[in-house]
Design a protein around this motif. Structure first.
Motif, PDB file in Angstrom:
ATOM      1  N   GLY A 236       0.924  -1.183   0.094  1.00 29.80           N
ATOM      2  CA  GLY A 236       0.185   0.134   0.109  1.00 29.80           C
ATOM      3  C   GLY A 236       0.815   1.437   0.005  1.00 29.80           C
ATOM      4  O   GLY A 236       0.534   2.164  -0.344  1.00 29.80           O
ATOM      5  N   VAL A 237       1.901   1.212   0.676  1.00 36.52           N
ATOM      6  CA  VAL A 237       2.899   2.358   0.498  1.00 36.52           C
ATOM      7  C   VAL A 237       3.274   2.556  -0.793  1.00 36.52           C
ATOM      8  O   VAL A 237       3.628   3.563  -1.236  1.00 36.52           O
ATOM      9  CB  VAL A 237       4.127   1.857   1.718  1.00 36.52           C
ATOM     10  N   MET A 238       3.764   1.682  -1.466  1.00 37.04           N
ATOM     11  CA  MET A 238       4.282   1.737  -2.714  1.00 37.04           C
ATOM     12  C   MET A 238       3.021   2.177  -4.038  1.00 37.04           C
ATOM     13  O   MET A 238       3.569   2.987  -4.608  1.00 37.04           O
ATOM     14  CB  MET A 238       4.768   0.346  -3.269  1.00 37.04           C
ATOM     15  N   THR A 239       2.204   1.897  -3.677  1.00 36.62           N
ATOM     16  CA  THR A 239       1.058   2.077  -4.630  1.00 36.62           C
ATOM     17  C   THR A 239       0.505   3.789  -4.369  1.00 36.62           C
ATOM     18  O   THR A 239       0.535   4.384  -5.272  1.00 36.62           O
ATOM     19  CB  THR A 239      -0.505   1.453  -4.484  1.00 36.62           C
ATOM     20  N   ALA A 240       0.991   4.158  -2.687  1.00 33.31           N
ATOM     21  CA  ALA A 240       0.810   5.634  -2.816  1.00 33.31           C
ATOM     22  C   ALA A 240       1.763   6.403  -3.237  1.00 33.31           C
ATOM     23  O   ALA A 240       1.564   7.410  -3.891  1.00 33.31           O
ATOM     24  CB  ALA A 240       0.773   5.848  -1.284  1.00 33.31           C
ATOM     25  N   LEU A 241       3.084   5.798  -3.177  1.00 29.90           N
ATOM     26  CA  LEU A 241       4.250   6.465  -3.926  1.00 29.90           C
ATOM     27  C   LEU A 241       4.233   6.738  -5.507  1.00 29.90           C
ATOM     28  O   LEU A 241       4.280   7.788  -6.158  1.00 29.90           O
ATOM     29  CB  LEU A 241       5.379   5.660  -3.780  1.00 29.90           C
ATOM     30  N   ILE A 242       3.484   5.723  -5.973  1.00 28.07           N
ATOM     31  CA  ILE A 242       3.507   5.683  -7.648  1.00 28.07           C
ATOM     32  C   ILE A 242       2.156   6.386  -7.794  1.00 28.07           C
ATOM     33  O   ILE A 242       2.047   7.267  -8.953  1.00 28.07           O
ATOM     34  CB  ILE A 242       3.157   3.987  -8.058  1.00 28.07           C
ATOM     35  N   GLY A 243       1.005   6.393  -7.146  1.00 25.53           N
ATOM     36  CA  GLY A 243      -0.161   7.112  -7.474  1.00 25.53           C
ATOM     37  C   GLY A 243      -0.545   8.421  -7.100  1.00 25.53           C
ATOM     38  O   GLY A 243      -1.173   9.148  -7.800  1.00 25.53           O
ATOM     39  N   THR A 244       0.315   8.967  -6.290  1.00 24.75           N
ATOM     40  CA  THR A 244       0.206  10.407  -5.706  1.00 24.75           C
ATOM     41  C   THR A 244       0.202  11.302  -6.895  1.00 24.75           C
ATOM     42  O   THR A 244      -0.484  12.053  -6.798  1.00 24.75           O
ATOM     43  CB  THR A 244       1.045  10.754  -4.424  1.00 24.75           C
ATOM     44  N   PRO A 245       1.297  11.146  -7.610  1.00 25.89           N
ATOM     45  CA  PRO A 245       1.591  12.146  -8.552  1.00 25.89           C
ATOM     46  C   PRO A 245       0.347  12.127  -9.775  1.00 25.89           C
ATOM     47  O   PRO A 245      -0.068  13.297 -10.139  1.00 25.89           O
ATOM     48  CB  PRO A 245       2.865  11.831  -9.507  1.00 25.89           C
ATOM     49  N   PHE A 246      -0.007  11.057  -9.896  1.00 20.86           N
ATOM     50  CA  PHE A 246      -1.239  10.968 -10.812  1.00 20.86           C
ATOM     51  C   PHE A 246      -2.613  11.382 -10.289  1.00 20.86           C
ATOM     52  O   PHE A 246      -3.270  12.034 -10.851  1.00 20.86           O
ATOM     53  CB  PHE A 246      -1.428   9.346 -11.239  1.00 20.86           C
ATOM     54  N   PHE A 247      -2.644  11.246  -9.138  1.00 24.30           N
ATOM     55  CA  PHE A 247      -3.957  11.740  -8.353  1.00 24.30           C
ATOM     56  C   PHE A 247      -3.990  13.313  -8.464  1.00 24.30           C
ATOM     57  O   PHE A 247      -5.065  13.954  -8.650  1.00 24.30           O
ATOM     58  CB  PHE A 247      -3.606  11.289  -6.786  1.00 24.30           C
ATOM     59  N   VAL A 248      -2.691  13.868  -8.265  1.00 27.53           N
ATOM     60  CA  VAL A 248      -2.671  15.462  -8.235  1.00 27.53           C
ATOM     61  C   VAL A 248      -2.857  15.721  -9.571  1.00 27.53           C
ATOM     62  O   VAL A 248      -3.646  16.677  -9.899  1.00 27.53           O
ATOM     63  CB  VAL A 248      -1.258  16.006  -7.907  1.00 27.53           C
ATOM     64  N   TYR A 249      -2.403  15.141 -10.678  1.00 28.23           N
ATOM     65  CA  TYR A 249      -2.706  15.449 -11.889  1.00 28.23           C
ATOM     66  C   TYR A 249      -3.919  15.557 -12.435  1.00 28.23           C
ATOM     67  O   TYR A 249      -4.838  16.292 -12.935  1.00 28.23           O
ATOM     68  CB  TYR A 249      -1.833  14.717 -12.934  1.00 28.23           C
ATOM     69  N   ILE A 250      -4.615  14.414 -11.806  1.00 29.03           N
ATOM     70  CA  ILE A 250      -6.145  14.201 -12.266  1.00 29.03           C
ATOM     71  C   ILE A 250      -7.147  15.016 -11.659  1.00 29.03           C
ATOM     72  O   ILE A 250      -7.962  15.613 -11.960  1.00 29.03           O
ATOM     73  CB  ILE A 250      -6.419  12.508 -11.847  1.00 29.03           C
ATOM     74  N   ALA A 251      -6.738  15.498 -10.128  1.00 26.93           N
ATOM     75  CA  ALA A 251      -7.510  16.344  -9.520  1.00 26.93           C
ATOM     76  C   ALA A 251      -7.435  17.617 -10.303  1.00 26.93           C
ATOM     77  O   ALA A 251      -8.373  18.245 -10.149  1.00 26.93           O
ATOM     78  CB  ALA A 251      -7.209  16.414  -8.162  1.00 26.93           C
ATOM     79  N   ARG A 252      -6.205  18.255 -10.589  1.00 31.00           N
ATOM     80  CA  ARG A 252      -6.295  19.430 -11.251  1.00 31.00           C
ATOM     81  C   ARG A 252      -6.877  19.358 -12.536  1.00 31.00           C
ATOM     82  O   ARG A 252      -7.690  20.625 -12.835  1.00 31.00           O
ATOM     83  CB  ARG A 252      -4.625  19.894 -11.266  1.00 31.00           C
TER      84      ARG A 252
END
Length: 334
Positions: free
Chosen positions: A312-328
């Protein structure tokens, strides 16, 4: 959309499936114990009871299979939620479904001393269903009714609430801390095949049903009035889709804990490859979601070796930049 022709879409899907199989083979081989492809092959063709063969059979094979199934389930659940809510951030983790299912299991473990895998499954389903209902109810308040922003805020609030309640329970009942702490971080390490078999009778039909329902989801995304005009029973489609999300999200939490970002990132990547046709998005999510989680699990074994980082820590590291991009992008920010 990169893949425009049907032939190309099938080719890319098969390529993704091949990559998933390769990653699962890598999951059997890579880790702290020194093994290779020949040892893994011998473990299934001429098992000799050695430590290496036991590790492959009892440890690495279950986590590879669990990673593939959980990743596929979370990605499909995220895709369906994004379609139903028209919210680019919709996923079991953002809408609090993972946190709700996890909270219900922690309550069962810490207060009622439940230790049955089958019980975990049904408790997780109950938590996922309760959270989904509450988020939908809260998100519907107000003059404008249900909106993507209100759903996101309601989901984030419920996720924070259930996470806080979970931590509070663990502080009060320290005896349950060791049992659920690593699980709460989201992990496939140490999971037995029995964990997967306890949810597979529910998750597998839900995945198949999601593919059968994909054409109806396509119609529903055109707008409820249009769907009704075409003769679709929108209430039935929404209820069926919601049940699929609850089973996939709850089943995933029961096996591997609350793993974030798979349900956000993969549906967007699938749409980038094949467009907005859910007849393709859902099978692509199944393959790509499984591949991403298995890949993240392999990486998690090497970050702080000989210890392991929860996946879960690894998926958070991978997914956080995508989450920010998708949110914006999703909410119109520049």
């Amino acid at each position: 959309m990169l893949s425009k022709s049907t032939k190309l879409k099938i080719t890319v899907l098969l390529l993704g499936f091949a990559i998933l199989l390769l990653l699962m083979c890598g999951s059997l081989i890579f880790g702290y114990a020194n093994t290779n492809l020949k040892i893994a092959y011998d473990a299934f063709t001429s098992f000799d009871g050695s430590n290496e063969h036991i590790i492959i059979h009892n440890v690495r094979l279950p986590r590879a299979l669990i990673g593939a199934v959980v990743g596929a389930s979370l990605a499909i659940a995220g895709a369906i939620m994004q379609a139903l809510t028209k919210n680019p951030l919709a996923s079991p983790s953002v809408f609090g479904i993972n946190a709700g299912a996890g909270f219900f299991i922690v309550v069962a473990v810490s207060l009622f001393y439940v230790d049955s895998l089958q019980a975990y499954t049904w408790i997780a389903f109950a938590g996922a269903a309760t959270t989904a209902f509450v988020v939908y109810f809260i998100g519907s308040f107000g003059r404008e009714g249900l909106t993507p922003m209100k759903l996101t805020l309601a989901g984030a609030a419920m996720a924070a609430l259930f996470s806080s309640l979970t931590q509070g329970l663990l502080v009060v009942n320290e005896s349950a801390l060791d049992q659920v702490l690593f699980w709460l971080a989201g992990s496939v390490q140490g999971r037995k095949m029995e964990s997967l078999l306890s949810v597979l009778p529910y998750v597998a039909p839900a995945i198949i049903l999601s593919m059968i329902l994909s054409q109806k989801i396509n119609v529903l995304t055109m707008g409820e009035d249009v769907a009704k005009g075409l003769g679709q029973r929108t209430g039935f489609v929404k209820l069926t889709a919601a049940l699929i999300v609850i089973v996939l999200g709850g089943g995933s939490v029961a096996v591997a804990g609350p793993i974030a970002f798979i349900g956000i990132v993969i549906p967007h990547f699938a749409r980038f490859l094949v467009g907005n046709d859910y007849r393709w998005i859902i099978p692509y999510c199944a393959v790509l979601g499984g591949a991403l989680l298995v890949f993240a699990d392999i990486l998690a074994r090497f970050i702080v070796m000989p210890e392991e980082v929860p996946v879960g820590v690894m998926t958070a590291l991978i997914g956080t930049p995508f989450f920010v991009y998708i949110a914006r992008r999703g909410f119109g920010q520049k």
